[in-house]
Design an enzyme around this catalytic site. Structure first.
Site, mmCIF file in Angstrom:
data_model
loop_
_atom_site.group_PDB
_atom_site.id
_atom_site.type_symbol
_atom_site.label_atom_id
_atom_site.label_comp_id
_atom_site.label_asym_id
_atom_site.label_seq_id
_atom_site.Cartn_x
_atom_site.Cartn_y
_atom_site.Cartn_z
ATOM 1 C CD GLU A 50 -1.676 -2.333 1.845
ATOM 2 O OE1 GLU A 50 -2.577 -3.182 2.033
ATOM 3 O OE2 GLU A 50 -0.473 -2.507 2.195
ATOM 4 C CG PHE A 112 -10.349 -8.661 11.897
ATOM 5 C CD1 PHE A 112 -9.153 -9.143 12.412
ATOM 6 C CD2 PHE A 112 -10.557 -8.753 10.523
ATOM 7 C CE1 PHE A 112 -8.186 -9.700 11.596
ATOM 8 C CE2 PHE A 112 -9.599 -9.319 9.696
ATOM 9 C CZ PHE A 112 -8.416 -9.794 10.233
ATOM 10 C CD GLN A 113 -7.629 -6.631 8.233
ATOM 11 O OE1 GLN A 113 -8.510 -6.406 7.398
ATOM 12 N NE2 GLN A 113 -6.487 -7.215 7.906
ATOM 13 C CE LYS A 162 -18.021 -6.104 4.440
ATOM 14 N NZ LYS A 162 -17.255 -6.215 3.186
ATOM 15 C CG MET A 479 22.930 12.104 2.646
ATOM 16 S SD MET A 479 24.097 13.100 1.660
ATOM 17 C CE MET A 479 23.096 13.434 0.211
#
Length: 566
Positions: A50, A112-113, A162, A479
């Site tokens: 993602e 959940f999630q 949802k 760097m």
């Protein structure tokens, strides 16, 4: 017509001109993906992470000037977007990021999630929306795109539960939006603009300092016209590269920590500084107390909160950069006699700058035995198309690209400036290539940054995106290693990438082409072969391991206190 929330979302995106989404499916966005299955007006690209999806949307936005769109599920899907959102926020890139959320009845129950992605991203978004009612969805999408692209652009998040996706309502997309308290100023105040022109025309040592705002406002043409009409030198930030052609004699190139000697000296000695679409970042100013102490400063920016935030300003102008530059050009046209006198008066200043250019040009010591990274960048410029799009990761290779590529067009450099996000380059190139399938797109990476999102090689191959990847491999986190060499007595603590990775086999494992150069005389042939090979190609250049990016202004030092050789 009645539609469910998922279908309404897609119809809204279509009406906003969205043609590409970078998204990753999951449980709370499965209804959206079900609608996408038969929705032919939007192309969906599946990244392998993602974060990379948001970087790809960011690259798409920078290259096109349109709003980039990313989609992720709730929980870890949403939290994985945060680095990409923060990257876009720091560089003012217009994005709409859509995240799935658990049903509204479960919000706050540790379902959940479930995560509070609105709370998590509040500091790094321009605005965030939690959609609680399907009847509000179309208006929210309209507002999200309006906020993302207007004023100072930035990322906007839409959190979509949802149950809202499956609920139905009559679909009507609003023609316009009216948001109380959000009224970006577009037109610069005419009296302030006129006063700025008068100040300019009385200066003896003027400099135009340009940031990414000029590119975001599509104002490169107006900027170039202004500089050439007045014969005033131009220096740019990393984000501003390409807004003014670096082939022009008036170009001073990059300024700041790794800027050119002559840009930094001009900033130190100028008596008037016209800052356009820049925010006086600490990497640009060096020690604030000694920054442009002889100069009167005019600051043009669409964001009023950026003005006077870091440095004192003698004349602020709030407005769209393109609009203000057009106003300035109009006032200049009315003052032809003054312009002639002004151009004569600043000739000694231009000669002084030419002297600095001759004394300390951007250079490096070429080698016949090891590949110098600057040479690779110069060869890439020489052999690439004029309108090639370059995406970089963050680190030494980023600065060498900024110093030696020589950008002449806006929206041809995609790079994480404000946040300095390693892992940005490859997915950003992916997004640009999706936007412009027929243009040459090159990702320039270090071996460290490349490994942060190397899984996107699979996305390139699957979607037939022919990005050419250049890895400048010094087996260091370069760097940080450079700082350790210069300021920490070469104590290379955790910066040596000891494991010898076979990048050629890695490319081939993903179905891409892998090429390698280990000697200077192999560089040109490798690049030519890559450019002539269809599909994604990974080029690995084994470069001088302890090559440094110079000049360098040490942290806390003044711009004129540069390390030139070390």
């Amino acid at each position: 017509m009645k539609m469910n929330g998922a279908k309404i979302l897609l119809e809204c995106l279509k009406l906003e001109g969205v043609d590409t989404i970078f998204g990753y499916p999951g449980g709370t966005v499965i209804n959206i993906y079900d609608e996408l299955f038969s929705f032919k007006d939007i192309h969906h690209i599946l990244p392998r992470h993602e974060q990379a999806g948001v970087h790809a949307a960011d690259g798409y936005a920078r290259a096109t000037g349109k709003v980039g769109v990313a989609l992720a599920t709730s929980g870890p899907g949403a939290t994985n977007t945060v680095t990409g959102i923060a990257t876009a926020y720091m560089d003012s890139i217009p994005l709409v990021v859509i995240t799935g959320q658990v049903p509204t009845a479960l919000i706050g129950n540790d379902a959940f999630q479930e995560v509070d992605i609105i709370g998590i991203t509040r500091p790094c978004t321009k605005h965030s929306f939690l959609v609680k009612d399907v009847r509000d969805l179309a208006t929210i999408v309209k507002e999200a795109f309006y906020i993302a692209r207007t004023g100072r652009p930035g990322p906007v998040l839409i959190d979509l539960p949802k149950n809202v996706q499956v609920a139905t309502t009559e679909f009507k997309y609003p023609d316009s939006v009216e948001i109380r308290g959000y009224k970006p100023t577009i037109e610069g105040h005419p009296k302030q603009v006129e006063k700025a022109v008068e100040m300019l025309l009385t200066a003896k040592k003027p400099v135009i300092y340009v940031g990414g705002g000029v590119i975001l406002a599509n104002a490169a043409e107006e900027l170039t016209a202004l500089a050439r009409k007045l014969n005033v030198p131009v220096t740019t930030t990393l984000m501003g590269l390409g807004s003014f052609p670096e082939t022009d004699p008036l170009s001073l190139g990059l300024l700041g920590m790794h800027g050119t000697y002559y840009a930094n000296m001009a900033m130190t000695d100028c008596d008037l500084l016209l800052a356009i679409g820049a925010r006086f970042d600490d990497r640009v100013t060096g020690k604030i107390a000694t920054f442009a102490t002889h100069a009167k400063i005019i600051h043009v920016d669409v964001d009023p909160t950026s003005i006077k935030k870091n440095v004192r300003v003698d004349l602020p102008i709030v407005g769209d950069v393109k609009d203000v530059l057009k106003q300035q050009l109009k006032f200049i046209e009315e003052r032809a006699d003054k312009v002639r006198e002004f151009k004569q008066a600043i000739e000694p200043w231009l000669k002084e700058i030419d002297g600095w250019k001759a004394k300390h040009p951007l250079t490096y010591k070429q080698s016949t035995s090891v590949i110098k990274p600057q040479y690779v960048i110069q060869k890439l410029r020489e052999l690439s198309d004029e309108d090639a799009i370059i995406a970089t990761d963050v680190g030494q290779h980023q600065m060498w690209t900024a110093q030696f590529f020589g950008f002449t067009r806006p929206r041809t450099l995609l790079s994480s400036g404000g946040l300095g996000t390693m892992g940005y380059g490859l997915p950003a190139a992916m997004g640009a290539q999706a936007a412009f399938p027929d243009r040459q797109v090159i990702a320039i990476c270090g071996d460290g940054g490349f490994q942060m999102n190397l899984q996107e090689l699979a996305t390139l191959v699957q979607n037939r995106l022919p990005v050419k990847i250049c890895i400048l491999n010094n087996n260091f986190l370069g760097m940080v290693r450079q700082w350790q060499e210069l300021f920490f007595d070469k104590r290379y603590s955790s910066t040596c990438m000891e494991l010898p990775i076979d990048f050629i086999k890695l490319a081939e494992a993903f179905g891409a082409t892998g090429l390698q150069a280990t000697k200077p005389d192999e560089v040109e042939a490798t690049i030519k072969r890559a450019f002539n090979t269809p599909g994604p190609v990974l080029m690995e250049f084994k470069i001088a391991r302890e090559e440094k990016v110079l000049p360098m202004v040490p942290a806390g030092a003044s711009l004129n206190e540069m390390v030139l050789n070390a």
